[in-house]
Design a protein around this motif. Structure first.
Motif, PDB file in Angstrom:
ATOM      1  N   ILE A   1       0.953   5.978   0.356  1.00  0.00           N
ATOM      2  CA  ILE A   1       0.408   6.842   0.463  1.00  0.00           C
ATOM      3  C   ILE A   1       1.198   7.902   0.007  1.00  0.00           C
ATOM      4  CG2 ILE A   1      -0.369   8.633   2.027  1.00  0.00           C
ATOM      5  CD1 ILE A   1      -1.579   6.497   3.657  1.00  0.00           C
TER       6      ILE A   1
ATOM      7  N   LEU B   1      -7.043  12.295  -2.932  1.00  0.00           N
ATOM      8  CA  LEU B   1      -7.445  12.870  -1.675  1.00  0.00           C
ATOM      9  C   LEU B   1      -6.840  14.697  -1.768  1.00  0.00           C
ATOM     10  CD1 LEU B   1      -6.827  11.247   1.215  1.00  0.00           C
ATOM     11  CD2 LEU B   1      -8.739  11.944   0.074  1.00  0.00           C
TER      12      LEU B   1
ATOM     13  N   ASP C   1       0.612  -1.417  -0.273  1.00  0.00           N
ATOM     14  CA  ASP C   1      -0.243   0.174   0.237  1.00  0.00           C
ATOM     15  C   ASP C   1       0.652   1.651   0.189  1.00  0.00           C
ATOM     16  OD1 ASP C   1      -2.322  -1.136  -0.132  1.00  0.00           O
ATOM     17  OD2 ASP C   1      -2.378  -1.944   2.213  1.00  0.00           O
TER      18      ASP C   1
ATOM     19  N   SER D   1     -11.515   4.077  -9.254  1.00  0.00           N
ATOM     20  CA  SER D   1     -11.010   5.224  -8.828  1.00  0.00           C
ATOM     21  C   SER D   1     -11.788   6.210  -7.645  1.00  0.00           C
ATOM     22  CB  SER D   1      -9.956   5.844  -9.537  1.00  0.00           C
ATOM     23  OG  SER D   1      -9.412   4.903 -10.422  1.00  0.00           O
TER      24      SER D   1
ATOM     25  N   VAL E   1      -2.532   5.993  -2.285  1.00  0.00           N
ATOM     26  CA  VAL E   1      -3.746   7.005  -2.526  1.00  0.00           C
ATOM     27  C   VAL E   1      -2.724   8.206  -2.521  1.00  0.00           C
ATOM     28  CG1 VAL E   1      -4.775   8.581  -1.024  1.00  0.00           C
ATOM     29  CG2 VAL E   1      -5.268   6.173  -0.321  1.00  0.00           C
TER      30      VAL E   1
ATOM     31  N   TRP F   1      -9.841   2.444   2.322  1.00  0.00           N
ATOM     32  CA  TRP F   1      -9.615   2.531   0.842  1.00  0.00           C
ATOM     33  C   TRP F   1      -8.570   1.192   0.742  1.00  0.00           C
ATOM     34  CZ3 TRP F   1     -10.799   3.601  -3.730  1.00  0.00           C
ATOM     35  CH2 TRP F   1     -10.165   3.689  -4.754  1.00  0.00           C
TER      36      TRP F   1
ATOM     37  N   ARG G   1      -2.627  -1.134  -3.235  1.00  0.00           N
ATOM     38  CA  ARG G   1      -3.969  -0.643  -3.341  1.00  0.00           C
ATOM     39  C   ARG G   1      -3.049   0.875  -2.685  1.00  0.00           C
ATOM     40  NH1 ARG G   1      -8.735  -0.603  -5.104  1.00  0.00           N
ATOM     41  NH2 ARG G   1     -10.190   0.053  -3.118  1.00  0.00           N
TER      42      ARG G   1
ATOM     43  N   LEU H   1      -7.352   6.294  -4.451  1.00  0.00           N
ATOM     44  CA  LEU H   1      -8.065   7.286  -4.415  1.00  0.00           C
ATOM     45  C   LEU H   1      -7.095   8.661  -3.902  1.00  0.00           C
ATOM     46  CD1 LEU H   1     -10.173   8.415  -2.000  1.00  0.00           C
ATOM     47  CD2 LEU H   1      -8.829   7.564  -0.261  1.00  0.00           C
TER      48      LEU H   1
ATOM     49  N   GLN I   1     -10.308   7.758   5.955  1.00  0.00           N
ATOM     50  CA  GLN I   1     -10.710   7.422   4.108  1.00  0.00           C
ATOM     51  C   GLN I   1      -9.165   6.833   3.575  1.00  0.00           C
ATOM     52  OE1 GLN I   1     -12.716   8.754   1.344  1.00  0.00           O
ATOM     53  NE2 GLN I   1     -13.520  10.142   2.661  1.00  0.00           N
ATOM     54  N   VAL I   2      -8.153   6.669   4.204  1.00  0.00           N
ATOM     55  CA  VAL I   2      -6.964   5.815   3.458  1.00  0.00           C
ATOM     56  C   VAL I   2      -7.459   4.371   3.815  1.00  0.00           C
ATOM     57  CG1 VAL I   2      -4.740   5.384   4.244  1.00  0.00           C
ATOM     58  CG2 VAL I   2      -5.225   7.458   3.970  1.00  0.00           C
TER      59      VAL I   2
END
Length: 289
Positions: A97, A235, A95, A259, A121, A286, A119, A233, A282-283
């Motif tokens: 970010i 933001l 994952d 998405s 973000v 997701w 995943r 995702l 949110q994270v």
């Protein structure tokens, strides 16, 4: 958040990083003017949910890698993120970010090396399909004054090396009302090192100077700017003074099916500090945690 500093050995570079927690890995990539420790409030919540958070320093943003930025283009940074993901999880994706510059890194990894991403973000920067509209807008061109300033050799260095007033101005206007607290000192210390500061400018100059692009990665260039084949995702902060949320409108059309683009109320550019509870919610949703 109490981090330990680790070193991630990859086939590209040994990356210093901050780490905390145990469990499935979440790799967090920072931007400018920033420091990986500003992921602390978000990391605290991810760790509480059973995750291990790893926040590397961008190449050239730590004394140990100060002389290791011959190229500053987005593909160089994305290839770094791919190498870190591969080192941390050789047999499966992790994952990710990405915030600010980190958002571009994560988006490009998802486009070029999707097998390294479980995943993903991205925060505070729109995807490539909608970013050109922002660049054509006069009001946004004014918000990007720092980007143009950074292209001017010697002047940019002189402004930023004189003091950290511009850094403070960017923080104050990008996340209005946010008190960075101890993070301000960390950011000042990082960019108070002339070598690290010049590396940050090198990354910005690589947006326009193809001489700063790594020719060994050129074959990935077209693919890296295309939409990723996996869902992202995205933001945005409702109060972001760097890139307002209207420039994220319609971004889903340039992203893979599944998405999502979401605006965080009450958040500025540094949403991981402005609204860590909501960003974590949110994270984790997701990521499927």
């Amino acid at each position: 958040m109490r981090f330990e500093e680790i070193v991630i050995e990859t086939d590209r570079l040994a990356f210093p990083a901050l780490a905390a927690g145990d469990g499935p890995v979440v790799v967090c990539w920072h931007g400018f003017p920033d420091h990986p420790a500003t992921f602390g409030p978000l990391a605290e919540r991810l760790v509480a949910a059973g995750r291990r958070v790893v926040a590397p320093f961008l190449r050239g943003h730590h004394p140990a890698t100060a002389d290791r930025l011959p190229h500053g283009d987005g593909l160089t940074l994305a290839a770094d993120a791919e190498a870190v993901a591969r080192a941390l999880s050789p047999d499966a994706g992790v994952d990710m970010i990405g915030h600010d510059i980190g958002a571009g890194m994560v988006g490009r990894v998802a486009a070029v090396w999707p097998e390294r991403v479980r995943r993903a973000v991205t925060m505070a920067v729109p995807p490539p399909a909608t970013l050109p509209a922002a660049l054509r807008d006069p009001a946004q061109q004014r918000r990007f004054f720092y980007l143009w300033l950074f292209q001017v050799p010697d002047i940019a260095e002189a402004v930023l090396e004189a003091d950290r007033g511009l850094v403070d101005f960017l923080w104050d206007t990008w996340s209005p009302g946010l008190d960075p607290g101890e993070h301000r000192d960390r950011v000042h210390a990082l960019y108070g090192d002339p070598a690290l500061l010049r590396n940050a400018l090198r990354i910005y100059r690589a947006n326009f100077d193809r001489g700063l692009h790594d020719p060994a990665l050129a074959h990935h260039a077209t693919r890296s700017e295309a939409p990723a084949s996996i869902p992202l995702l995205v933001l945005a902060g409702a109060d972001d003074g760097c890139i307002p949320p209207e420039f994220f409108t319609g971004a889903e059309a340039g992203l893979a099916t599944g998405s999502a683009v979401r605006v965080i109320p009450g958040a500025g550019h540094f949403m991981q500090l402005d609204r860590p509870d909501e960003v974590a919610r949110q994270v984790l949703d997701w990521f499927g945690s």
